[in-house]
Design a protein around this motif. Sequence first.
Motif, PDB file in Angstrom:
ATOM      1  N   THR A  17       6.709  10.479  19.990  1.00 44.22           N
ATOM      2  CA  THR A  17       7.183   9.095  19.975  1.00 44.22           C
ATOM      3  C   THR A  17       8.692   9.024  20.212  1.00 44.22           C
ATOM      4  OG1 THR A  17       5.416   8.557  18.395  1.00 44.22           O
ATOM      5  CG2 THR A  17       7.181   6.952  18.640  1.00 44.22           C
ATOM      6  N   ALA A  18       9.434   9.897  19.523  1.00 42.88           N
ATOM      7  CA  ALA A  18      10.890   9.919  19.702  1.00 42.88           C
ATOM      8  C   ALA A  18      11.267  10.337  21.125  1.00 42.88           C
ATOM      9  CB  ALA A  18      11.516  10.880  18.691  1.00 42.88           C
ATOM     10  N   ALA A  19      10.543  11.332  21.672  1.00 41.44           N
ATOM     11  CA  ALA A  19      10.825  11.783  23.041  1.00 41.44           C
ATOM     12  C   ALA A  19      10.499  10.692  24.060  1.00 41.44           C
ATOM     13  CB  ALA A  19      10.025  13.046  23.347  1.00 41.44           C
ATOM     14  N   SER A  20       9.463   9.897  23.782  1.00 44.60           N
ATOM     15  CA  SER A  20       9.119   8.779  24.671  1.00 44.60           C
ATOM     16  C   SER A  20      10.252   7.758  24.708  1.00 44.60           C
ATOM     17  CB  SER A  20       7.826   8.109  24.204  1.00 44.60           C
ATOM     18  OG  SER A  20       6.730   8.996  24.279  1.00 44.60           O
ATOM     19  N   LEU A  21      10.841   7.479  23.544  1.00 40.81           N
ATOM     20  CA  LEU A  21      11.984   6.565  23.491  1.00 40.81           C
ATOM     21  C   LEU A  21      13.168   7.144  24.277  1.00 40.81           C
ATOM     22  CD1 LEU A  21      13.293   3.985  22.383  1.00 40.81           C
ATOM     23  CD2 LEU A  21      13.895   5.268  20.309  1.00 40.81           C
ATOM     24  N   ALA A  22      13.387   8.454  24.143  1.00 40.17           N
ATOM     25  CA  ALA A  22      14.463   9.103  24.890  1.00 40.17           C
ATOM     26  C   ALA A  22      14.215   9.019  26.395  1.00 40.17           C
ATOM     27  CB  ALA A  22      14.594  10.559  24.457  1.00 40.17           C
ATOM     28  N   CYS A  23      12.952   9.168  26.816  1.00 39.30           N
ATOM     29  CA  CYS A  23      12.616   9.017  28.242  1.00 39.30           C
ATOM     30  C   CYS A  23      12.964   7.609  28.733  1.00 39.30           C
ATOM     31  CB  CYS A  23      11.117   9.276  28.462  1.00 39.30           C
ATOM     32  SG  CYS A  23      10.604  10.988  28.329  1.00 39.30           S
ATOM     33  N   ALA A  24      12.603   6.605  27.931  1.00 40.43           N
ATOM     34  CA  ALA A  24      12.840   5.217  28.323  1.00 40.43           C
ATOM     35  C   ALA A  24      14.333   4.902  28.433  1.00 40.43           C
ATOM     36  CB  ALA A  24      12.183   4.274  27.330  1.00 40.43           C
ATOM     37  N   LEU A  25      15.146   5.572  27.625  1.00 40.69           N
ATOM     38  CA  LEU A  25      16.583   5.289  27.604  1.00 40.69           C
ATOM     39  C   LEU A  25      17.390   6.241  28.484  1.00 40.69           C
ATOM     40  CD1 LEU A  25      17.020   4.648  23.757  1.00 40.69           C
ATOM     41  CD2 LEU A  25      16.709   2.955  25.576  1.00 40.69           C
ATOM     42  N   SER A  26      16.735   7.129  29.214  1.00 40.02           N
ATOM     43  CA  SER A  26      17.433   8.160  29.991  1.00 40.02           C
ATOM     44  C   SER A  26      18.391   7.541  31.011  1.00 40.02           C
ATOM     45  CB  SER A  26      16.421   9.041  30.716  1.00 40.02           C
ATOM     46  OG  SER A  26      15.616   9.727  29.794  1.00 40.02           O
ATOM     47  N   PRO A  27      19.654   7.963  30.991  1.00 35.79           N
ATOM     48  CA  PRO A  27      20.620   7.415  31.962  1.00 35.79           C
ATOM     49  C   PRO A  27      20.593   8.144  33.307  1.00 35.79           C
ATOM     50  CG  PRO A  27      21.734   8.863  30.418  1.00 35.79           C
ATOM     51  CD  PRO A  27      20.304   8.813  29.985  1.00 35.79           C
ATOM     52  N   ASN A  28      20.002   9.345  33.335  1.00 37.24           N
ATOM     53  CA  ASN A  28      19.952  10.112  34.587  1.00 37.24           C
ATOM     54  C   ASN A  28      18.738  11.035  34.577  1.00 37.24           C
ATOM     55  OD1 ASN A  28      20.751  12.594  33.152  1.00 37.24           O
ATOM     56  ND2 ASN A  28      22.778  11.637  33.053  1.00 37.24           N
ATOM     57  N   ALA A  29      18.514  11.713  35.699  1.00 34.42           N
ATOM     58  CA  ALA A  29      17.327  12.553  35.858  1.00 34.42           C
ATOM     59  C   ALA A  29      17.352  13.749  34.918  1.00 34.42           C
ATOM     60  CB  ALA A  29      17.216  13.020  37.303  1.00 34.42           C
ATOM     61  N   VAL A  30      18.518  14.311  34.642  1.00 37.07           N
ATOM     62  CA  VAL A  30      18.611  15.499  33.786  1.00 37.07           C
ATOM     63  C   VAL A  30      18.139  15.177  32.371  1.00 37.07           C
ATOM     64  CG1 VAL A  30      20.198  17.185  32.768  1.00 37.07           C
ATOM     65  CG2 VAL A  30      20.458  16.523  35.166  1.00 37.07           C
ATOM     66  N   VAL A  31      18.604  14.055  31.817  1.00 35.71           N
ATOM     67  CA  VAL A  31      18.182  13.653  30.473  1.00 35.71           C
ATOM     68  C   VAL A  31      16.679  13.362  30.452  1.00 35.71           C
ATOM     69  CG1 VAL A  31      18.457  11.912  28.662  1.00 35.71           C
ATOM     70  CG2 VAL A  31      20.466  12.764  29.892  1.00 35.71           C
ATOM     71  N   LEU A  32      16.174  12.702  31.498  1.00 36.59           N
ATOM     72  CA  LEU A  32      14.747  12.398  31.572  1.00 36.59           C
ATOM     73  C   LEU A  32      13.914  13.674  31.595  1.00 36.59           C
ATOM     74  CD1 LEU A  32      12.399  10.416  31.885  1.00 36.59           C
ATOM     75  CD2 LEU A  32      12.831  10.388  34.347  1.00 36.59           C
ATOM     76  N   ILE A  33      14.331  14.660  32.375  1.00 31.81           N
ATOM     77  CA  ILE A  33      13.590  15.928  32.451  1.00 31.81           C
ATOM     78  C   ILE A  33      13.589  16.630  31.090  1.00 31.81           C
ATOM     79  CG2 ILE A  33      13.654  18.248  33.457  1.00 31.81           C
ATOM     80  CD1 ILE A  33      14.759  16.831  36.044  1.00 31.81           C
ATOM     81  N   GLY A  34      14.749  16.619  30.405  1.00 26.52           N
ATOM     82  CA  GLY A  34      14.818  17.217  29.071  1.00 26.52           C
ATOM     83  C   GLY A  34      13.905  16.516  28.084  1.00 26.52           C
ATOM     84  N   ALA A  35      13.880  15.186  28.125  1.00 24.16           N
ATOM     85  CA  ALA A  35      13.009  14.422  27.220  1.00 24.16           C
ATOM     86  C   ALA A  35      11.543  14.674  27.535  1.00 24.16           C
ATOM     87  CB  ALA A  35      13.329  12.933  27.328  1.00 24.16           C
ATOM     88  N   ARG A  36      11.214  14.820  28.822  1.00 25.08           N
ATOM     89  CA  ARG A  36       9.826  15.126  29.210  1.00 25.08           C
ATOM     90  C   ARG A  36       9.410  16.513  28.714  1.00 25.08           C
ATOM     91  NH1 ARG A  36       5.637  12.474  30.820  1.00 25.08           N
ATOM     92  NH2 ARG A  36       5.193  13.701  32.680  1.00 25.08           N
ATOM     93  N   LEU A  37      10.347  17.443  28.688  1.00 21.24           N
ATOM     94  CA  LEU A  37      10.069  18.780  28.156  1.00 21.24           C
ATOM     95  C   LEU A  37       9.683  18.695  26.676  1.00 21.24           C
ATOM     96  CD1 LEU A  37      10.312  21.801  29.199  1.00 21.24           C
ATOM     97  CD2 LEU A  37      12.489  21.843  27.993  1.00 21.24           C
ATOM     98  N   VAL A  38      10.427  17.895  25.924  1.00 22.77           N
ATOM     99  CA  VAL A  38      10.122  17.714  24.497  1.00 22.77           C
ATOM    100  C   VAL A  38       8.777  16.990  24.332  1.00 22.77           C
ATOM    101  CG1 VAL A  38      10.922  16.683  22.338  1.00 22.77           C
ATOM    102  CG2 VAL A  38      12.571  17.687  23.920  1.00 22.77           C
ATOM    103  N   GLN A  39       8.508  16.007  25.188  1.00 19.70           N
ATOM    104  CA  GLN A  39       7.203  15.337  25.170  1.00 19.70           C
ATOM    105  C   GLN A  39       6.063  16.329  25.355  1.00 19.70           C
ATOM    106  OE1 GLN A  39       6.966  12.210  28.170  1.00 19.70           O
ATOM    107  NE2 GLN A  39       6.353  10.778  26.598  1.00 19.70           N
ATOM    108  N   GLY A  40       6.211  17.239  26.319  1.00 18.53           N
ATOM    109  CA  GLY A  40       5.179  18.238  26.575  1.00 18.53           C
ATOM    110  C   GLY A  40       4.966  19.162  25.393  1.00 18.53           C
ATOM    111  N   LEU A  41       6.050  19.538  24.725  1.00 18.33           N
ATOM    112  CA  LEU A  41       5.963  20.352  23.518  1.00 18.33           C
ATOM    113  C   LEU A  41       5.152  19.631  22.445  1.00 18.33           C
ATOM    114  CD1 LEU A  41       7.013  22.785  21.748  1.00 18.33           C
ATOM    115  CD2 LEU A  41       8.957  21.334  21.189  1.00 18.33           C
ATOM    116  N   ALA A  42       5.431  18.342  22.259  1.00 25.32           N
ATOM    117  CA  ALA A  42       4.699  17.542  21.274  1.00 25.32           C
ATOM    118  C   ALA A  42       3.236  17.385  21.672  1.00 25.32           C
ATOM    119  CB  ALA A  42       5.364  16.181  21.122  1.00 25.32           C
ATOM    120  N   ALA A  43       2.973  17.219  22.978  1.00 25.37           N
ATOM    121  CA  ALA A  43       1.587  17.095  23.449  1.00 25.37           C
ATOM    122  C   ALA A  43       0.789  18.348  23.122  1.00 25.37           C
ATOM    123  CB  ALA A  43       1.573  16.843  24.957  1.00 25.37           C
ATOM    124  N   ALA A  44       1.426  19.511  23.277  1.00 22.91           N
ATOM    125  CA  ALA A  44       0.759  20.770  22.945  1.00 22.91           C
ATOM    126  C   ALA A  44       0.413  20.843  21.459  1.00 22.91           C
ATOM    127  CB  ALA A  44       1.657  21.940  23.332  1.00 22.91           C
TER     128      ALA A  44
END
Length: 467
Positions: A102-129
């Motif tokens: 949930t927190a990583a999803s919020l970070a994805c939504a607020l991402s100011p650039n592609a690098v932050v979005l990719i990092g947040a997606r990495l954390v999302q994937g960790l949580a999905a696992a």
Amino acid sequence: MPAKSFELYALPQAGNARRTQAASLLTLAAMSLGYGVVQLDVTIVNTALDAMGKTLGGGVAELQWVVSAYTIAFAAFILTAGALGDRIGAKRIFMAGFAIFTAASLACALSPNAVVLIGARLVQGLAAAILVPNSLALLNHAYTDNRQRGRAVAVWAAGASLALTAGPFVGGGLITLVGWRAIFLVNLPIGLTGLWLTWRYADETMRAPSREIDLPGQLAAIGTLGALAGAIIEGGAVGWGRPAVIAAFAAAGILGGLFVWQESRAVQPMLPLSLFSHRLFALTALVGLLVNVAIYGLIFVLSLYFQRINGLSAWWTGLAFVPMMGAVLPVNLLAPRVAERIGPCPTIVVGVCISALGCLGLLWIGAGTRYWSICAQLIAISGGLGLLVPPLTSTLLGTVEKARSGIAAGVLNATRQTGSVLGVALFGSLVAGEGAFMAGLHLSLVISAAVLLLAATVIGLCAPSRA
């Protein structure tokens, strides 16, 4: 006992039974939300790729990383996540996973650039696992009766299939009405609801402090997948002969060798290599990897085709994927009946061949091709997938004793997600060059068909006749 006393005794018992049943149902709802949100994010992101690219900048390589970062973490961590739940308690780990997602999803939504979005997606994937194996463990704990447990797992899986199907449609609508950031914000109410239901109604599982965590193996697995995906993605973007790309391929080979060495000597490995000594287990795991390379790599490329080549909006792109995704669930339900009639391995072969024919049927696709002239081929690709996955899963699980079914299911999930990583990386690299999209798409279709036919050959000719 007097009748009045018996009534007073029976009423609390009936009330307790109703409360227990309600708690089990609400636990099932929480677990279904956990698995559903994981599957939702697999497909909902594809409809937003073009909008993300326009807002955040970057080319196909950055979009590949947005998709692959999620899948790499999912594939690499899923085996350890199950062991972590055994050691600490599945409820604690599941709730932590939901909170992180949930927190990583919020970070994805607020991402100011592609690098932050990719990092947040990495954390999302960790949580999905974390969510997937521990949701099954909590269901297993909530439903002790075999028949009820089977029905609960069927609901859990059906909810995930529904989320997978609804992802493109919901994503297209949200992007059109609000913007691409809304596809991540929709996870917030789902996450908060799932967290509350789990905290309130799910019972904690027994802890096993003796269950070890294979940290060296985990680090080697993440490094291998990340280096291999990075080499393929960046090779397509900057050139295969670049020193950094060659170094990444070399690192993937070295880390992969270290991973195998570590798993062969660990007391409690995250991936027991002994499982692969059973030929049918090894074959079904390989088929799972090959099928995901072919199909999920194509889904990524087709999403870009609809939006960048044919100029469809996110809404219409989402609608374009609905028939394709919608075919999976009914064919999933049909697959066990087919397997009972002709056998699981022949059913897998038929499903793989249907998907391969769908890929070959798309070879004439071009810029501006009308959607309705390719709809049947898209449904064939996903329908074949829907037909092969249930017998593939049951066949793999049937090769191990019940005590190891959890780790076996984790291996299948890990190999399939690894296939998704490689498919997106490979096919994305083929369409990344300037003016090379259609040629890359056609080559991707040829590769997909070849990989699928290889999978059919592997399971059809190499599986033991008793299977």
